[in-house]
Structures are given as structure tokens and as C-alpha cells.
Design an enzyme around this catalytic site. Structure first.
Site, PDB file in Angstrom:
ATOM      1  N   ASP A   1     -11.186   0.694   1.874  1.00  0.00           N
ATOM      2  CA  ASP A   1     -10.262   1.424   2.742  1.00  0.00           C
ATOM      3  C   ASP A   1     -10.933   2.314   3.783  1.00  0.00           C
ATOM      4  OD1 ASP A   1      -7.330   0.974   1.595  1.00  0.00           O
ATOM      5  OD2 ASP A   1      -8.710   1.109  -0.080  1.00  0.00           O
TER       6      ASP A   1
ATOM      7  N   ALA B   1      -2.984   4.483   2.595  1.00  0.00           N
ATOM      8  CA  ALA B   1      -3.618   3.166   2.706  1.00  0.00           C
ATOM      9  C   ALA B   1      -2.556   2.119   2.392  1.00  0.00           C
ATOM     10  CB  ALA B   1      -4.795   3.076   1.744  1.00  0.00           C
TER      11      ALA B   1
ATOM     12  N   TYR C   1      -0.674   3.002  -1.004  1.00  0.00           N
ATOM     13  CA  TYR C   1      -1.154   4.172  -1.751  1.00  0.00           C
ATOM     14  C   TYR C   1      -1.351   5.395  -0.875  1.00  0.00           C
ATOM     15  CZ  TYR C   1      -2.313   2.206  -6.326  1.00  0.00           C
ATOM     16  OH  TYR C   1      -2.239   1.689  -7.581  1.00  0.00           O
TER      17      TYR C   1
HETATM   18  N1  ABN Z   1      -5.052  -0.835   0.976  1.00  0.00           N
HETATM   19  C1  ABN Z   1      -5.242  -1.675   2.075  1.00  0.00           C
HETATM   20  C2  ABN Z   1      -4.706  -1.124   3.363  1.00  0.00           C
HETATM   21  C3  ABN Z   1      -5.086   0.141   3.764  1.00  0.00           C
HETATM   22  C4  ABN Z   1      -4.603   0.664   4.938  1.00  0.00           C
HETATM   23  C5  ABN Z   1      -3.726  -0.075   5.702  1.00  0.00           C
HETATM   24  C6  ABN Z   1      -3.369  -1.342   5.298  1.00  0.00           C
HETATM   25  C7  ABN Z   1      -3.857  -1.863   4.107  1.00  0.00           C
HETATM   26 CU    CU Z   2      -4.079   2.179  -8.609  1.00  0.00          CU
END
Ligand code: ABN
Ligand code: CU
Length: 713
Positions: free
Chosen positions: A325, A408, A411
Site C-alpha cells: 500500500d 487503502a 481498510y
Molecule cells: N489495498 C489496496 C488498495 C489501496 C489503496 C487504493 C486501492 C486499493
Molecule cells: Cu485485515
């Protein structure tokens, strides 16, 4: 292999340069971003470009301290940029000298792609919604053709897929149906995965599983007040919210006890610079501690330099789900604007963050960094049992918190850099947001690779691993590092050296070479790691001035050695790596352990940590070192994590050991203290905790004032 082509160029701009910042580590101002874009646009005039990155190129360490400590010149004010040119696949990057308005470096790098920006992610959704093959797949999944506005995707970089390598700029669209606009969409994943070419602006392929699954028709599970009402409302409690929620406030009647000079923080003997960039987010630099008049350097620079979230379902194409990320999206690029009283409580100082938009114009994320203090509980305490604990000292501490939150896709990562008055620096990560989900049929088992967290919602096993980059400067530039293991005496019970069998000690093993420094956490020996200056010896203990890394959330990387995941995150297979600091590569030395450009890196070749480790023979003892630490958790999802995860907290700390000659916070005024003589004389002692000072503490079930109730009179 990466091909690096140096193109000599000296494009200059005639416009007046923007004002120089107060401090050489300050992030670029909006005016500086605009000035850099102007220079870059002039270079590419007549060509179609999109701005991807414009950020500070930090001065190298020597230039910084020549200026700071040796009356040297201000380091050059440089900006690093990346642009994407129509029809050109390579990463085009360069450096602009801002005061000179001059382009001083320009190069093309193949075999990788530039970081994805939030604008890239939004574009993908429009592309897939309009694509006829995607529409067909949606229809096959049970979504009516006219409902394409209800199709959403989390656009992930493709990671690396050998079918295309890095020849095109690709995203994998993890695709969902939203039953209505207030559905978070993670209750309704679809089973196929379109691949989008970002530069061509089209879907180039769709990965379709052998087993087809119709979209779930279960009502979505959600978490906004309107949904809580739907779930839990009763006649007695229409809102559905628990009714025992009384407010808790943080008050600082006399204001904050920190002072900020631009980006430079002064707080309780600490002084340091707070930076922020598109990639690492918060960067703390030039951290010193004023030890009774002796200003002692501790760390030159600390940041989160990379992370990886590898998923554990081995079925194609889920192996592609391993987000790096920080390198692929940016903890800065994805950072949230924070809100007073909600994300941050108390008396807050905010810093904004500035980025370029596609045209190179500056944009601002307001309140990107939150700076505030909180009560930190007891700092130290002792009472004497001989007079019923009346001889006592109780000193409360406070902590300074510098935080940001980045999203992200599904998350949220909430990052808290916490300083304590005893010289400790902590990093706390709170993980929240929503699980990444995949569909499972009513009659389908998730097997061992995931958990059904809601009807027809499979959340795959995964890990959240971070690489903490520490550039120490403990009492000077030459530092060393060691493991520190609690060991029981090697001598047997009954032997003269260990007659009673109780002997134990601390075994320190100093890393002489990079190879020695590749270590892992050992719970059996309560392993910690020391970063120390072998030339600065504590006069009492005879031991070197150290900062001890205490970090127990140390999951091992579970992907196999040689796997795509382990190749693309060469730092994640061990919990520590120490390498010599070098001003090299893409400007400021050795910043990114999965390489300067992570998107679509195959993981082959020598770059990032693999290159720095090399054959392991570099010396890392009593020299200028970088200490990298992998930490994080393994997440086996459970229904409690859905529809939104209660924050999962993990942390680590850097504590001074043998650095001070006594408890460094003895000079923090106690809340209450009385010596034995004062007790005997009936004297007041020191009292800063009674309601004369603290106007808010009181007894919970009484309206009467509790003045002095915290202290026995
Ligand atoms: N977790 C992958 C991701 C992060 C930021 C934006 C899109 C996808
Ligand atoms: Cu997790």
C-alpha cells in the site's frame, strides 16, 4: 531488468521562484508544486502528460547537518516528480531545482509502473461500467444490464501478472454490486475480475473463475446510523444505539504544552521536524532530546517505508491480492482530512498536505496531520507502606501524538506516533475499515483460506506487515545494532556457577555485517533489539547509550520463499535488516525496501532490500546505519470484523536504555508528593491534582466537590 536512461536537460522557467520554506525538510508548498509543474510542462510542451507525483526531494543527510550544525549553506531546494506521457509506458521521473526554476534531471525507467493515485482509482470505475464484456459478466452474475450504475470496483494495481508484465499500466478491478447507494458494497462481491489498461482507458481482459456464482441477494450489512436503526431499533430505543454513551472530553484549560515553529516541534525536551509526503505520510526527522542542557541527537529520520497485505487464498487470481500500500498507492496520497472532536479529540494543531492534481496544480488535504496531547496515566509512583502510604509521590505523564489516517480502498490505517516524557517513542497502528471480501455460494465452503463473515461473504485470510525505517543518530552518526535475548544461565542446576538454578542474564549479539542483522522475533527469549552508540558509554552502567526496539507483533511472512509475495517484499521475510546508509539511487538514500517504483515489479532482479543486503558482507558496526523492522499481524477474519472492523491495535516502542543516567522525567512536576517529614509535620507537600487545579475530576456518583480526593490528607 530496469533500464535507466539519463537525459541531459536544463529547461528553466523565467517566473519568479516561490518563497523558500522556513526549514529544508518542509514539504513543498502549493506555490512550489505549481512552480515545479510549470517547469515540467515547459519540458514536455506539445506532449500530453498527466502529473503523477510532485514531492520534496529531501536533502541528503550530510547536506542537512552541514547546514544545521556546521553553519553550512542551505541545502538545494529540490523537487522530485513523475509524469505519465501519452503513448509512453516507462516511468518518466526527474528533479527540478525550485529556486532556479530548472529541470536538472530527467530519466525513463522501464519494467515498472508509477504509483497509483486516487484519481486513477476513480477512473477505473467509469471504464468498467461502460465496458460491454463487463456488462455481460454482470448480467451473468444476476445484475440487470440497466443497473451498471450500481456496479463499483476497488481498483487495485495488478501487483504483477506474468501475462502482461510491466508492459502496460494495469489495474485489477475487484468488483461489487451496491444494492443502493448507501450499501458499502462489500456484502455483494462479484466473482470475476476485469483487468484495465489505465493508459489505453479500457478493459483488456476479464479473469472468470470456473465456478460461477450469482450475486448474493441478501440484504447488505452496514454500519451507518440509518442501518443501526434498521438493525436494533425498539419502541423503547428508537435510534438503536446503546444509551449509556455519555461524552468524554479532553480539556487543556491552559492550552497545549508543545510549541511549533513551522514544522519543528518542541515538546517536553524533544525537538524534531514533522514532515509529510505522498508515500510514507508522516516522517519524523532530526529528533533530539534536551538532557538538562545537553541536546542529544537520537534519530535522524523515522517513517513507515513500506507495507504489504498478502492474502492467503491460493486460488487464481487471488494470489494477485498482495497490496504494497505504501509503494503502490501511498500512505500520503490516500490520507484523510481529519475532523476536530471526531478523529482527533482535545486541543489540536493540524497540518495540511499538498499534492499535485493531474494537471500539476496544487490540491490540499486539509487537516492531514493531527498533533495533540493526551493524559498518559501514571509516569511514576511510589508510596511508603511504613506510614500507610502517606509518604508518596504520584506523577502523571502526558503524551504527544502525531497522527494520520489513510484509506487503502477497504481498510483504514490509523497511525499514531506517540512520544512519552521518559524519552520513549511509540508507534501505534489501529486497523479498521472493511474486510476485503469475495463471494461464496450458499452451499459453498470457504475452506481453510477464509471465513464466511456474513451470508455469501467470504473474507480471505491475510496479513498486514509494515516496514519501519529507522535512521538512528544516537549521540552521533556512528551507531550499531544488536539482538537482546533473555537467557537462563548456561550452567546446570547444582553447578558452582548456578548452584540454585535461578541464574539468567541478557545476551547481546552485535551485528557486524548485514548478514548478521537478518533476524526474527523470538518469544522464547523475549527478544528485543538495541540500536546503540558504542562510543557513548553510560557512566553508571558502563553500557552504550541505546534505544531499545520492543516489538512483539511480529508475524512471520506466511507466503513461501520464492513466491511472488516474498520476491516483491524482500524485506518481509525477516523482522530486521540493518544496512549501511548511503546517499544513492533515487536521491535521498535507501528509502524504499521494495524499490523506488513498486507497481508491476516482478520481484526479480536486484532492487530495494535485496540489493542493499547483497551478499550480506557490508559492515554495519559503529557506522552510519539504517535499521529496518518488519512488524504486523496475521488476520483470520471473523464475523465480528463485519460490516466494519472494531479497531485492531498493534504497536511497538523505542525506549532509551543506558542513554540517561537516571529516570529522565524526575523533573516532571508530581500530581501529589509528600515526604515522610512533611507527613509527620502535617504539611501539605506538593499538590497539583486537587480541584484547585483540576476543575474537572470529581466523584462519579456524587455532586459534591472532590477537592483533594485523589490524595490522602
Ligand atoms: N489495498 C489496496 C488498495 C489501496 C489503496 C487504493 C486501492 C486499493
Ligand atoms: Cu485485515
Amino acid at each position: 531488468m530496469e533500464r535507466l536512461q539519463q537525459i541531459a536537460s536544463q529547461t528553466t522557467s523565467s517566473a519568479a521562484p516561490p518563497a523558500l520554506p522556513a526549514h529544508p525538510l518542509d514539504p513543498l508548498s502549493p506555490q512550489e508544486i505549481q512552480a515545479v509543474s510549470n517547469v515540467v510542462k515547459a519540458q514536455y510542451s506539445g506532449k500530453s502528460i498527466i502529473f503523477n507525483t510532485v514531492t520534496l526531494r529531501e536533502p541528503v543527510k550530510k547536506a542537512y547537518y552541514d547546514w544545521k550544525e556546521h553553519n553550512g549553506p542551505l541545502p538545494p531546494r529540490l523537487a522530485y516528480f513523475v509524469v505519465i506521457e501519452e503513448g509512453v509506458t516507462a516511468v518518466q521521473e526527474g528533479v527540478v531545482d525550485i529556486p532556479a526554476g530548472a529541470l536538472i534531471e530527467l530519466r525513463k525507467t522501464d519494467s515498472v509502473q508509477p504509483i497509483l493515485t486516487p484519481a486513477d482509482l476513480q477512473l477505473t470505475e467509469d471504464i468498467i461500467r461502460a465496458d460491454p464484456a463487463v456488462i455481460d459478466q454482470c448480467v451473468q452474475s444476476g445484475v440487470p444490464r440497466e443497473d451498471m450504475h450500481k456496479i463499483y470496483c476497488d481498483a487495485w494495481t495488478i501487483g504483477y501478472d506474468e501475462r502482461w508484465g510491466a508492459s502496460r499500466r494495469l489495474q485489477q478491478a475487484l468488483i461489487y454490486w451496491r444494492s443502493d447507494e448507501d450499501d458499502s458494497n462489500y456484502s455483494h462481491p462479484l466473482d470475476f475480475c476485469p483487468i484495465v489498461d489505465m493508459n489505453a482507458g479500457k478493459v483488456i481482459y476479464i479473469d472468470i473463475p470456473n465456478r460461477r456464482r450469482k450475486v448474493s441477494k441478501h440484504k447488505h450489512s452496514n454500519f451507518h446510523p440509518i442501518h443501526i436503526k434498521d438493525k436494533f431499533s425498539t419502541a423503547e430505543n428508537p435510534s438503536g444505539f446503546r444509551d449509556d454513551d455519555t461524552p468524554i472530553n479532553i480539556t487543556q484549560p491552559e492550552g497545549v504544552s508543545f510549541a511549533m515553529d513551522g514544522h519543528v516541534m518542541n515538546w517536553s525536551n524533544f525537538k524534531f521536524h514533522i514532515g509529510f509526503n505522498y508515500r510514507e505520510g508522516i516522517v519524523l526527522s532530526d529528533i533530539t532530546y534536551n538532557d538538562h542542557g545537553n541536546v542529544r541527537p537520537i534519530f535522524h529520520r523515522i517513517s513507515l517505508s513500506e507495507m504489504i497485505v498478502p492474502y492467503g487464498c491460493p486460488e487464481f487470481p487471488h494470489q494477485r491480492k498482495h497490496a504494497l500500500d505504501i509503494g503502490e498507492y501511498g500512505a500520503g496520497n490516500c490520507t484523510n482530512p481529519l475532523s476536530l472532536g471526531c478523529d482527533c479529540k482535545g486541543v489540536i494543531h493540524y497540518m495540511d498536505a499538498h499534492f499535485p492534481d493531474k494537471e500539476g496544480a496544487p490540491t490540499t488535504v486539509k487537516n492531514a496531520v493531527c498533533i495533540h496531547e493526551e493524559d498518559d496515566g501514571l509516569l511514576f509512583k511510589h508510596s511508603d507502606f511504613r506510614d500507610d502510604f502517606q509518604t508518596t509521590v504520584a506523577t502523571r505523564g502526558k503524551k504527544l501524538i502525531i497522527s494520520q489516517i489513510f484509506t487503502a480502498a477497504n481498510y483504514e490505517y490509523c497511525l499514531y506516533w506517540i512520544l512519552r516524557q521518559d524519552g520513549t517513542i511509540k508507534l501505534e497502528v489501529r486497523l479498521t475499515g472493511i474486510l476485503n471480501t469475495y463471494i461464496c455460494d450458499e452451499d459453498e465452503s470457504t475452506g481453510v483460506w477464509g471465513t464466511q463473515v456474513y451470508p455469501q461473504v467470504n473474507a480471505h485470510n491475510h496479513q498486514h506487515l509494515f516496514s519501519l525505517r529507522i535512521h538512528p543518530r544516537i549521540d552521533g552518526d556512528n551507531n550499531s545494532a544488536a539482538t537482546s535475548d533473555a537467557k537462563s544461565s548456561p550452567h546446570p542446576l547444582g553447578s558452582p556457577e548456578n548452584m540454585y538454578g535461578n541464574g539468567f542474564y541478557c545476551e547481546k549479539t552485535t551485528f557486524k555485517t548485514v548478514k548478521d542483522s537478518i533476524t526474527n522475533f523470538e518469544s522464547a527469549t523475549a527478544r528485543t533489539w538495541d540500536i546503540f552508540n558504542p562510543n557513548s558509554i553510560n557512566k553508571y552502567s558502563g553500557k552504550p547509550a541505546s534505544y531499545k526496539l520492543v516489538s512483539t507483533f511480529c508475524s512471520p511472512l506466511l507466503a513461501k520463499e520464492g513466491s511472488l509475495v516474498s520476491k516483491r517484499a524482500p524485506w518481509a521475510s525477516s523482522h530486521t535488516q540493518v544496512v549501511p546508509y548511503k546517499d544513492e539511487g533515487n536521491g535521498y538514500g535507501r528509502l524504499y525496501p521494495s524499490g523506488d517504483h513498486v507497481c508491476q515489479w516482478s520481484g526479480d532482479g536486484m532492487r530495494g532490500m535485496r540489493k542493499w543486503v547483497g551478499d550480506g558482507s557490508d559492515k554495519v558496526e559503529n557506522t552510519d546505519i539504517l535499521f529496518f523492522h518488519t512488524f504486523g499481524i496475521t488476520h483470520f477474519p471473523a464475523p465480528e470484523d463485519f460490516p466494519v472492523m472494531p479497531t485492531e491495535i498493534f504497536d511497538l516502542m523505542l525506549r532509551p536504555r543506558n542513554f540517561f543516567i537516571e529516570n529522565p522525567c524526575l523533573d516532571v512536576k508530581p500530581s501529589f508528593a509528600r515526604t515522610t517529614k512533611e507527613v509527620k509535620a502535617g504539611a501539605q507537600g506538593t499538590d497539583t491534582c486537587s480541584l484547585k487545579v483540576d476543575k474537572t475530576s470529581r466523584l462519579a456518583f456524587s455532586n459534591t466537590s472532590a477537592a483533594g480526593s485523589c490524595c490522602k490528607k
